[in-house]
Design a protein around this motif. Sequence first.
Motif, mmCIF file in Angstrom:
data_model
loop_
_atom_site.group_PDB
_atom_site.id
_atom_site.type_symbol
_atom_site.label_atom_id
_atom_site.label_comp_id
_atom_site.label_asym_id
_atom_site.label_seq_id
_atom_site.Cartn_x
_atom_site.Cartn_y
_atom_site.Cartn_z
ATOM 1 N N ALA A 234 -74.488 16.475 -86.860
ATOM 2 C CA ALA A 234 -75.893 16.573 -86.467
ATOM 3 C C ALA A 234 -76.381 15.276 -85.831
ATOM 4 N N GLN A 235 -75.746 14.141 -86.160
ATOM 5 C CA GLN A 235 -76.143 12.862 -85.576
ATOM 6 C C GLN A 235 -75.846 12.798 -84.081
ATOM 7 N N ALA A 236 -74.895 13.606 -83.617
ATOM 8 C CA ALA A 236 -74.544 13.626 -82.187
ATOM 9 C C ALA A 236 -74.868 14.981 -81.570
ATOM 10 N N LYS A 237 -75.866 15.664 -82.115
ATOM 11 C CA LYS A 237 -76.258 16.964 -81.568
ATOM 12 C C LYS A 237 -76.816 16.803 -80.161
ATOM 13 N N THR A 238 -77.617 15.782 -79.955
ATOM 14 C CA THR A 238 -78.155 15.472 -78.638
ATOM 15 C C THR A 238 -77.384 14.282 -78.086
ATOM 16 N N VAL A 239 -76.815 14.460 -76.891
ATOM 17 C CA VAL A 239 -76.033 13.401 -76.255
ATOM 18 C C VAL A 239 -76.687 13.042 -74.930
ATOM 19 N N TRP A 240 -76.896 11.754 -74.728
ATOM 20 C CA TRP A 240 -77.365 11.263 -73.440
ATOM 21 C C TRP A 240 -76.143 10.893 -72.624
ATOM 22 N N PHE A 241 -76.188 11.228 -71.339
ATOM 23 C CA PHE A 241 -75.063 10.935 -70.448
ATOM 24 C C PHE A 241 -75.594 10.326 -69.156
ATOM 25 N N ALA A 242 -75.026 9.202 -68.754
ATOM 26 C CA ALA A 242 -75.363 8.564 -67.477
ATOM 27 C C ALA A 242 -74.057 8.350 -66.737
ATOM 28 N N GLY A 243 -73.864 9.089 -65.663
ATOM 29 C CA GLY A 243 -72.637 8.939 -64.905
ATOM 30 C C GLY A 243 -72.286 10.193 -64.136
ATOM 31 N N ASP A 244 -71.069 10.232 -63.664
ATOM 32 C CA ASP A 244 -70.519 11.374 -62.946
ATOM 33 C C ASP A 244 -69.330 11.875 -63.754
ATOM 34 N N PRO A 245 -69.408 13.080 -64.319
ATOM 35 C CA PRO A 245 -68.311 13.551 -65.170
ATOM 36 C C PRO A 245 -66.981 13.678 -64.434
ATOM 37 N N CYS A 246 -67.001 13.729 -63.114
ATOM 38 C CA CYS A 246 -65.746 13.789 -62.358
ATOM 39 C C CYS A 246 -65.084 12.420 -62.294
ATOM 40 N N PHE A 247 -65.777 11.396 -62.726
ATOM 41 C CA PHE A 247 -65.275 10.041 -62.613
ATOM 42 C C PHE A 247 -65.397 9.312 -63.954
ATOM 43 N N ALA A 248 -66.588 8.838 -64.282
ATOM 44 C CA ALA A 248 -66.821 8.090 -65.517
ATOM 45 C C ALA A 248 -68.303 8.115 -65.840
ATOM 46 N N GLY A 249 -68.624 7.785 -67.065
ATOM 47 C CA GLY A 249 -70.015 7.739 -67.473
ATOM 48 C C GLY A 249 -70.165 7.045 -68.814
#
Length: 195
Positions: free
Chosen positions: A151-166
């Motif tokens: 539950a601590q990682a239920k919401t994930v923030w992502f900054a990047g391009d999943p085809c490359f890195a983030g």
Amino acid sequence: MPPAHPLTAWDDPSTRRAWTKLITCAIAGQVIWPVVWVGLLASYVSMSITWTLWLFFIPMLYAFYRTLLQPAYVTWALRTRRLLREYAWQVFETPESGIGRMPDMTAGDVWLSFPHPERSVEMVPVVLRVHIRSAWWRRRLGRGFSTEKTAQAKTVWFAGDPCFAGVIAVPGPRRLYVIHQPPSYGKSMSAALVS
């Protein structure tokens, strides 16, 4: 009037504070671990009692290991900053994740899937390689069942391009961690992030 360019993750003061904490810990470790190692070695030499070697051996070995490992933490903190300056945060509620079962992954590798930037219907898995810093994430993602930890990682923030890195983080942001595509890590990622 709206800004001409979308805001990046770096434009958020809380992101800069989280990154400052990350780089401060990395630099502090770069100073502390060698001092601990030399201090333990000096203590052992000054005592010069053979049986005390067993008291100092494991801590000295670990401090030496961390001394050699610490420059990588500084490098990854700088790569994290580069990605945060380039991309904006995207918020994902319970993103699809798993352990292993993907090509080019070992049994312990955890993966997350994010939408392809150009084809939103297609999902792109991104890998969290087995590493000491990924332990927090690996205990919370990919299990397939709900626990207090997941539950601590239920919401994930992502900054990047999943085809490359983030960079992924939990809301706040906290627990910044760089994830990447396996083929891009060796060549394209280092070239792009160092330039």
